[in-house]
Design a protein around this motif. Structure first.
Motif, PDB file in Angstrom:
ATOM      1  N   LYS A 197       0.839  -1.212   0.000  1.00 13.92           N
ATOM      2  CA  LYS A 197       0.000   0.000   0.000  1.00 13.92           C
ATOM      3  C   LYS A 197       0.868   1.255   0.000  1.00 13.92           C
ATOM      4  N   ASN A 237     -10.829  -3.383   2.223  1.00  8.30           N
ATOM      5  CA  ASN A 237     -10.280  -3.035   0.907  1.00  8.30           C
ATOM      6  C   ASN A 237     -10.053  -4.244   0.003  1.00  8.30           C
ATOM      7  N   THR A 238     -10.593  -5.389   0.408  1.00  5.67           N
ATOM      8  CA  THR A 238     -10.431  -6.579  -0.425  1.00  5.67           C
ATOM      9  C   THR A 238     -11.235  -6.408  -1.711  1.00  5.67           C
ATOM     10  N   ARG A 239     -10.560  -6.531  -2.841  1.00  2.00           N
ATOM     11  CA  ARG A 239     -11.222  -6.401  -4.132  1.00  2.00           C
ATOM     12  C   ARG A 239     -11.712  -7.762  -4.620  1.00  2.00           C
ATOM     13  N   THR A 240     -12.857  -7.769  -5.262  1.00  2.61           N
ATOM     14  CA  THR A 240     -13.395  -9.010  -5.798  1.00  2.61           C
ATOM     15  C   THR A 240     -13.515  -8.913  -7.314  1.00  2.61           C
ATOM     16  N   VAL A 241     -13.529 -10.056  -7.940  1.00  2.00           N
ATOM     17  CA  VAL A 241     -13.648 -10.142  -9.395  1.00  2.00           C
ATOM     18  C   VAL A 241     -15.068 -10.591  -9.736  1.00  2.00           C
ATOM     19  N   PRO A 282     -11.506 -14.666  -4.202  1.00  2.31           N
ATOM     20  CA  PRO A 282     -11.896 -13.251  -4.359  1.00  2.31           C
ATOM     21  C   PRO A 282     -12.861 -13.023  -5.522  1.00  2.31           C
ATOM     22  N   GLU A 290     -16.955 -12.371  -6.945  1.00  2.00           N
ATOM     23  CA  GLU A 290     -18.339 -11.980  -6.678  1.00  2.00           C
ATOM     24  C   GLU A 290     -19.179 -12.625  -7.780  1.00  2.00           C
TER      25      GLU A 290
END
Length: 406
Positions: free
Chosen positions: A92, A243-247, A305, A307
Motif C-alpha cells: 500500500k 479493501n479486499t477487491r473481488t472479481v 476473491p 463476486e
C-alpha cells in the motif's frame, strides 16, 4: 525487504556448512549468525562474536522517483516469509508513492506510517548499493532479526516479574523483547498490572509489571522493545477486509434430466471454464431443485476473491444431491483460479545457438599452462618465463592479463 550479503541465490555458504543450497531455495541464512575466531579458525552459531555478515533491510521508497526515471518497470517487495499485514502495508505504501509520482505530487512516508512499518518487521534500513550506502550503513551488527520499536526501560526484576517504565503504548498480548546478553529475553504481555490492577493496555508514562520467566533475567536500565503490536495487527486486518477487491464472475448452468449438470463461469478477461457433475440429473419425485437453491449453492466462493452472479435459468424438475452441487462449484472455481493465474504464455525451453569469436593475438601465440593458478603472483610470472623462454617477460604479462580478462 531483506538483502543477501552475497549475490542472492548464488551464495554457497549455506550449502558448504549446512548442505542447504540457496540456489534451491533452502538457504539456512548463515549470514544471520554470530562469528568469532577460535584456534585460528572462524566459527559461527554460538552466543559469542559479532554479526559480521548480517545486512539491514533495503528501503528505497524515498528514491522511488529516481528509480522510475531510470527506467525501472517493476518492484519486488520481499514478503515470502512475512505475514499478510506486512505485505499489505508495504504494498500500500509503495502504491501510494507510485501514484503520487505519476500525479506530479511529492510523497513522504508519514511518521505514523513509518512506525507501523517498523513494528511489522525491520532490521534497520539501508539504501544498499543502489544509492551508495557505505558498509556502516549497510550492515547491522546490533541484531540480525526483527528489531521492533523501543517502548520503555526496565526498572526492576524480582520473582518472575519485571517492572517497566513505558515510553509508548502497550497492549495486552503484544510481543516484547528485552535487550540482553548473550541473548535477548523474550516475553508476551499476557498480564499487564498497573497500580495494583490488571489492565488490557497502558500508555506512555505508565509504570507496569509484566510476567517474565525467560532467561537471561532482565536488569535495570535495559530497553524493552515491542516486536508485535496486537492493536496494529487488528487494525490492519480490518483495513484488509474493507479493501479486499473481488472479481465479478458470471455463472451459467444447464440442468436437464438424464444429463450431467453443466456449469460455466466467465470472468472480465474473457476466461471461460466449465465443470460438470459426475452423475446425470434425476427427475425429481417430490422436491425439485429450484433456481434459487442452485444459485445459492453456486454463489459460494469459499474464500476466493470472486463476486458470483448466477444467471437466471428455469431448470427442469430435477434432483441432484447438494454435495454434488458443491463438488461442481469447487471444481469450477479451482479451474478459474488456475486460468487467471496464467498472465503470459510460456514457450518452455527453446533451442538457441551461441558462438564466441576469438580475437587474433597481436603478440606471439603460445600455449598457457593451466597449472599456473597454483602459484603466487611472483612465482606465477617466474613459472611463465621458465616454461616459455622464447617469450619476453613483457609479452608474458600481456598474455596473462588477456587470459584473466577473457
Amino acid at each position: 525487504g531483506a538483502l543477501c550479503v552475497s549475490y542472492s541465490g548464488q551464495c554457497l555458504m549455506s550449502e558448504a556448512i549446512k548442505n542447504r543450497s540457496g540456489n534451491r531455495g533452502t538457504c539456512a541464512q548463515m549470514c544471520r549468525l554470530r562469528f568469532h575466531a577460535s584456534n585460528g579458525q572462524v566459527r559461527c552459531g554460538s552466543d559469542r562474536g559479532e554479526y559480521a555478515l548480517a545486512m539491514k533491510d533495503l528501503n528505497l521508497i524515498d528514491h522511488l522517483p529516481e528509480l522510475i526515471e531510470a527506467g525501472v518497470s517493476s518492484l519486488k517487495i520481499e514478503g515470502r516469509m512475512k505475514r499478510k499485514e506486512y505485505v499489505y502495508l508495504v504494498t500500500k505504501t509503495f502504491r501510494e508513492a507510485i501514484d503520487a509520482y505519476y500525479a506530479g505530487k511529492p510523497y513522504q512516508v508519514s511518521p505514523a506510517r513509518a512506525k507501523e512499518l517498523e513494528l511489522l518487521f525491520h532490521r534497520g534500513f539501508t539504501k544498499g548499493h543502489a544509492f551508495h550506502d557505505d558498509q556502516s550503513h549497510r550492515m547491522t551488527s546490533f541484531r540480525p532479526n526483527h528489531m521492533g520499536v523501543e517502548i520503555g526501560r526496565v526498572v526492576s526484576f524480582r520473582n518472575g516479574r519485571v517492572t517497566v517504565a513505558l515510553s509508548d503504548d502497550l497492549h495486552q498480548h503484544d510481543g516484547l523483547r528485552i535487550l540482553n546478553d548473550p541473548i535477548d529475553t523474550g516475553l508476551t504481555a499476557v498480564r499487564i498490572e498497573k497500580n495494583g490492577k490488571l489492565v488490557n493496555m497502558a500508555t506512555a508514562g505508565d509504570t507496569v509489571i509484566l510476567d517474565c520467566h525467560s532467561k537471561p533475567f532482565p536488569k535495570p536500565g535495559q530497553p524493552l522493545l515491542k516486536t508485535s503490536d496486537t492493536a496494529l495487527l487488528e487494525e490492519l486486518d480490518r483495513r484488509i477486509e474493507a479493501n479486499t477487491r473481488t472479481v465479478p464472475v458470471i455463472v451459467r448452468y444447464e440442468a436437464t434430466v438424464g444429463k450431467p449438470l453443466t456449469v460455466t463461469a466467465t470472468d472480465p478477461r474473457g476466461i471461460t471454464v466449465t465443470s460438470a457433475s459426475s452423475a446425470p440429473l434425476d427427475a425429481a419425485r417430490k422436491a425439485p431443485l429450484s433456481h434459487e437453491r442452485i444459485a445459492e449453492a453456486l454463489s459460494k466462493t469459499a474464500g476466493e476473491p470472486y463476486e458470483i452472479t448466477v444467471e437466471h435459468n428455469t431448470p427442469e424438475a430435477v434432483f441432484l444431491p447438494v454435495s454434488m452441487l458443491n463438488e461442481v462449484r469447487r471444481s469450477l472455481l479451482e479451474q478459474l483460479s488456475q486460468q487467471r493465474a496464467v498472465l503470459h504464455k510460456r514457450l518452455g525451453h527453446q533451442s538457441y545457438e551461441f558462438q564466441l569469436k576469438s580475437n587474433e593475438l597481436t603478440f606471439p601465440k603460445v600455449l598457457i599452462d593451466d597449472t599456473c593458478h597454483l602459484y603466487s603472483k611472483n612465482e606465477r610470472t617466474k613459472e611463465f618465463v621458465e616454461k616459455l623462454p622464447v617469450v619476453s617477460e613483457t609479452d608474458c604479462a600481456k598474455i596473462y592479463t588477456s587470459r584473466m580478462i577473457a
